[in-house]
Scaffold this motif. Structure first.
Motif, mmCIF file in Angstrom:
data_model
loop_
_atom_site.group_PDB
_atom_site.id
_atom_site.type_symbol
_atom_site.label_atom_id
_atom_site.label_comp_id
_atom_site.label_asym_id
_atom_site.label_seq_id
_atom_site.Cartn_x
_atom_site.Cartn_y
_atom_site.Cartn_z
ATOM 1 N N LYS A 13 0.827 -1.208 0.000
ATOM 2 C CA LYS A 13 0.000 0.000 0.000
ATOM 3 C C LYS A 13 0.863 1.262 0.000
ATOM 4 N N ALA A 14 1.933 1.242 0.778
ATOM 5 C CA ALA A 14 2.806 2.412 0.830
ATOM 6 C C ALA A 14 3.464 2.670 -0.523
ATOM 7 N N ARG A 15 3.937 1.616 -1.178
ATOM 8 C CA ARG A 15 4.583 1.795 -2.492
ATOM 9 C C ARG A 15 3.582 2.249 -3.540
ATOM 10 N N LEU A 16 2.360 1.716 -3.484
ATOM 11 C CA LEU A 16 1.328 2.159 -4.435
ATOM 12 C C LEU A 16 1.077 3.658 -4.310
ATOM 13 N N LYS A 17 0.893 4.132 -3.081
ATOM 14 C CA LYS A 17 0.582 5.550 -2.877
ATOM 15 C C LYS A 17 1.761 6.437 -3.242
ATOM 16 N N LEU A 18 2.993 5.978 -2.903
ATOM 17 C CA LEU A 18 4.167 6.795 -3.200
ATOM 18 C C LEU A 18 4.420 6.912 -4.707
ATOM 19 N N ILE A 19 4.240 5.814 -5.420
ATOM 20 C CA ILE A 19 4.618 5.782 -6.837
ATOM 21 C C ILE A 19 3.478 6.252 -7.733
ATOM 22 N N TYR A 20 2.248 5.779 -7.446
ATOM 23 C CA TYR A 20 1.157 6.024 -8.386
ATOM 24 C C TYR A 20 0.150 7.056 -7.880
ATOM 25 N N GLY A 21 0.336 7.575 -6.685
ATOM 26 C CA GLY A 21 -0.539 8.643 -6.211
ATOM 27 C C GLY A 21 -1.771 8.120 -5.493
ATOM 28 N N GLN A 22 -2.665 9.060 -5.142
ATOM 29 C CA GLN A 22 -3.822 8.727 -4.327
ATOM 30 C C GLN A 22 -4.867 7.903 -5.057
ATOM 31 N N ARG A 23 -4.852 7.910 -6.389
ATOM 32 C CA ARG A 23 -5.854 7.139 -7.132
ATOM 33 C C ARG A 23 -5.543 5.648 -7.133
ATOM 34 N N ALA A 24 -4.343 5.261 -6.769
ATOM 35 C CA ALA A 24 -4.008 3.840 -6.681
ATOM 36 C C ALA A 24 -4.738 3.220 -5.485
ATOM 37 N N GLU A 25 -5.241 2.008 -5.657
ATOM 38 C CA GLU A 25 -6.053 1.369 -4.622
ATOM 39 C C GLU A 25 -5.590 -0.063 -4.379
ATOM 40 N N LEU A 26 -5.765 -0.498 -3.140
ATOM 41 C CA LEU A 26 -5.536 -1.880 -2.737
ATOM 42 C C LEU A 26 -6.781 -2.325 -1.981
ATOM 43 N N GLN A 27 -7.545 -3.250 -2.533
ATOM 44 C CA GLN A 27 -8.828 -3.663 -1.969
ATOM 45 C C GLN A 27 -8.774 -5.147 -1.625
ATOM 46 N N ILE A 28 -9.192 -5.492 -0.405
ATOM 47 C CA ILE A 28 -9.213 -6.869 0.079
ATOM 48 C C ILE A 28 -10.656 -7.266 0.337
ATOM 49 N N ASP A 29 -11.045 -8.439 -0.129
ATOM 50 C CA ASP A 29 -12.420 -8.889 0.036
ATOM 51 C C ASP A 29 -12.423 -10.373 0.375
#
Length: 622
Positions: free
Chosen positions: A572-588
């Motif tokens: 999650k940290a790498r997603l937000k740092l690299i791709y910005g706030q629109r990047a998402e990690l969803q668990i279901d």
């Protein structure tokens, strides 16, 4: 320079007012407590005084009743009177009239010696005559047929109290005027020892007012009511002339209580005293507010002090607000504008005191901060990149790669095919992980890279699960950060498929999506393991939501150092740092079977360009 007009009401003024009122709270509490204690003490003292007075009065009344009973017993056994009344003749003869006169004279002497007794009467059964110490003699028609006469005869010498009620008054008119609702008569059969076989009746009458006068001095106000009750609870008389509402007594209240009577509008103080011999009861009732008259003036004075103190607190808070809080509010408003991004804000200096110094300090701070932001922006970007490196380098891949290559050679020499294949795949995995500084792989290369790791796990779990890989053609050339998906695949195997004995399935699916006129790379990693409990799933999502973009490069270590959810926080940290706030990690997960993790990566032209610097598979180890 900016000039700001202050509103009339500020939260600081409200806080100052509340502080002053809080200071007054102990004074108010102590004052109210003092009033409460003084009123309770007054009520207790008044109750004790009245209780003692009632006890004395009821004891005196008890002695009076004992004296009346003694007089009654004396007259009922008097030999002289019994002999004078022993004539059984029904007709009045001169001798009988003479005897009656002597009896009247004797009972009149006894009556004159006791002022409590209103009248002494003797009913001569054979002649039907009533001999009275006040009115002499008169004939009573059908004396022996009277209900009260029969009751006295059946009592066999015991005292019977006759208290005519208002509705029964007519039945006593044929006796004597003393027999009325304002009096009480004690009757008993004479000839207690049965020597003369007579059925004569002795009656001693007492006025109710006379009994009440024994305790009337206790009534110190017109609202105080004194009531006298018999041992059976029958109301005899009272200062108000009305039967009071009897309160409910219990062992806890004792002989004094404060209670609101049924149908009443105010509380009453009730005090009772019971006679030890006759068991008659004297009840005093008094409005509670009359007991508090002495403290009412003090209570009003304290309330005036409290009101004046509150007014002064409001006045002082306004003065302090005008002199202190208002300049502080001016500085606070300037800080809010600066916080909103107006770096050019400057305050006008209007005073030369401490607040003027604060205005100068704020202006210098704003200028220095504006310069500081420009100087540190590049530094923060470098710091963010360094934190990203930290997230990727939790282990030393160079050391592992060299070590695994040595293990591979040893396994091959010992003909251990499973170990050989496992070490070979792990070696290839870390060789591509090093990639000589290349930061991104295409989706196709990423899937090949993941298969090395997956094959290692399949060998480890003796092929208890299979892999289904679905990649759309459009998604294969898209560039993504290396080692981004590996922690998610690892979680699916170790926390999902590991708990199955067979028939495990690991699904990895990539495709391009379009949402809200934006293009995304969708990566779905799913397993058919036991799933995640809903409570734990909620906890995981809550923890991942705590990762805010502004904290990633300043406090990344705080989120990644914990062993719990380490891999998910890392991704999650790498997603937000690299791709910005629109990047998402969803668990279901449904909590019973299967868990899916969806990664959404926003696409732009920079990320879609294939990097020029690639490391071929035949490259040598670093």
């Amino acid at each position: 320079m900016v000039s700001m007009r202050m509103p009339q009401i500020r939260s600081t003024q409200l806080r100052l007012t509340c502080y002053f009122l809080l200071i007054l709270l102990p004074l108010v509490a102590v004052s109210l407590f003092a009033i409460y204690r003084s009123q309770n003490a007054l009520e207790h003292q008044a109750g004790e005084r009245s209780g003692n007075a009632l006890a004395s009065s009821i004891e005196y009344l008890d002695l009076t009743l004992q004296g009346i009973e003694d007089i009654s017993a004396m007259l009922a056994t008097d030999e002289n009177i019994m002999s004078l009344l022993s004539n059984p003749a029904a007709e009045l003869s001169p001798q009988l009239i003479y005897d009656f006169q002597n009896v009247v004279k004797q009972i009149a002497n006894v009556n004159s010696q006791n002022h409590v007794i209103a009248e002494i009467s003797i009913f001569h059964s054979p002649s039907g005559m009533m001999l009275s110490s006040k009115s002499g003699g008169r004939r009573i028609e059908q004396l022996e047929q009277q209900a009260w006469y029969q009751e006295v005869v059946e009592a066999r010498g015991r005292n019977v109290m006759l208290m005519p009620e208002q509705n029964l008054y007519d039945s006593y008119r044929n006796l004597d005027p003393i027999f009325n609702t304002k009096s009480i008569t004690f009757l008993r059969l004479m000839d207690l020892y049965g020597r003369y076989s007579s059925r004569n009746i002795l009656a001693i009458t007492i006025s109710k007012d006379t009994l009440l006068d024994l305790a009337r001095h206790l009534s110190d106000s017109k609202n105080t009511d004194l009531s006298l009750f018999t041992d059976s609870g029958v109301w005899i008389t009272g200062t108000s002339g009305k039967v009071p509402a009897m309160p409910e007594w219990d062992s806890a209240t004792g002989d004094m209580m404060i209670q609101q009577p049924p149908g009443g509008t105010e509380k009453m103080l009730y005090i009772r005293a019971q006679a030890p011999y006759s068991q008659w009861m004297l009840l005093m009732s008094q409005p509670e507010k009359e007991l508090r008259k002495e403290t009412e003036q003090l209570r009003r004075f304290i309330f005036v002090i409290i009101c004046v103190s509150i007014i002064l607190a409001l006045l002082f808070s306004w003065i302090l607000y005008s002199r202190i809080s208002s300049p502080l509010a001016l500085i606070s408003k300037g800080m809010k504008q600066f916080q909103m991004g107006n770096l050019d804000v400057r305050l006008r200096k209007l005073r030369e005191d401490e607040f003027g110094y604060l205005v100068d300090s704020f202006n210098r701070m704003a200028q220095q901060h504006q310069q500081f932001i420009q100087d540190t922006l590049e530094h923060e970007l470098r710091l963010a990149n360094a934190e990203l490196k930290y997230l990727q380098s939790q282990i030393n891949p160079h050391f592992l790669y060299n070590t695994l290559n040595s293990i591979y050679l040893m396994a091959k020499s010992y003909d251990a095919s499973d170990i050989e294949e496992m070490v070979m795949n792990l070696s290839r995995f870390y060789r591509l992980s090093l990639s000589k500084g290349v930061e991104t792989f295409s989706v196709k290369e990423t899937m090949d890279h993941l298969m090395y790791y997956i094959r290692i796990q399949q060998i480890r779990f003796v092929d208890r699960f299979t892999v289904e890989m679905e990649m759309s053609e459009a998604s294969q050339p898209v560039q993504i950060q290396k080692l981004l998906l590996q922690p998610l695949v690892e979680n699916a195997i170790l926390h999902g498929l590991e708990k199955r004995k067979d028939s495990g399935v690991l699904l990895i699916k990539t495709e391009l999506l379009e949402q809200h006129a934006r293009r995304y790379l969708s990566v779905l990693i799913a397993d058919n393991g036991p799933g995640i409990e809903q409570e734990k799933l909620a906890y995981m999502n809550e923890e991942l939501e705590k990762l805010q973009r502004k904290d990633l490069y300043l406090n990344a270590e705080k989120y990644t150092a914990s062993s719990q959810l380490f891999g998910l926080r890392n991704v999650k940290a790498r997603l937000k740092l690299i791709y910005g706030q629109r990047a998402e990690l969803q668990i279901d997960s449904d909590g019973k079977q299967g868990t899916s993790v969806l990664v959404l990566i926003p696409l732009d032209e920079r990320l879609n360009e294939r990097s020029d610097e690639r490391m071929d598979e035949g490259g040598k180890q670093a």
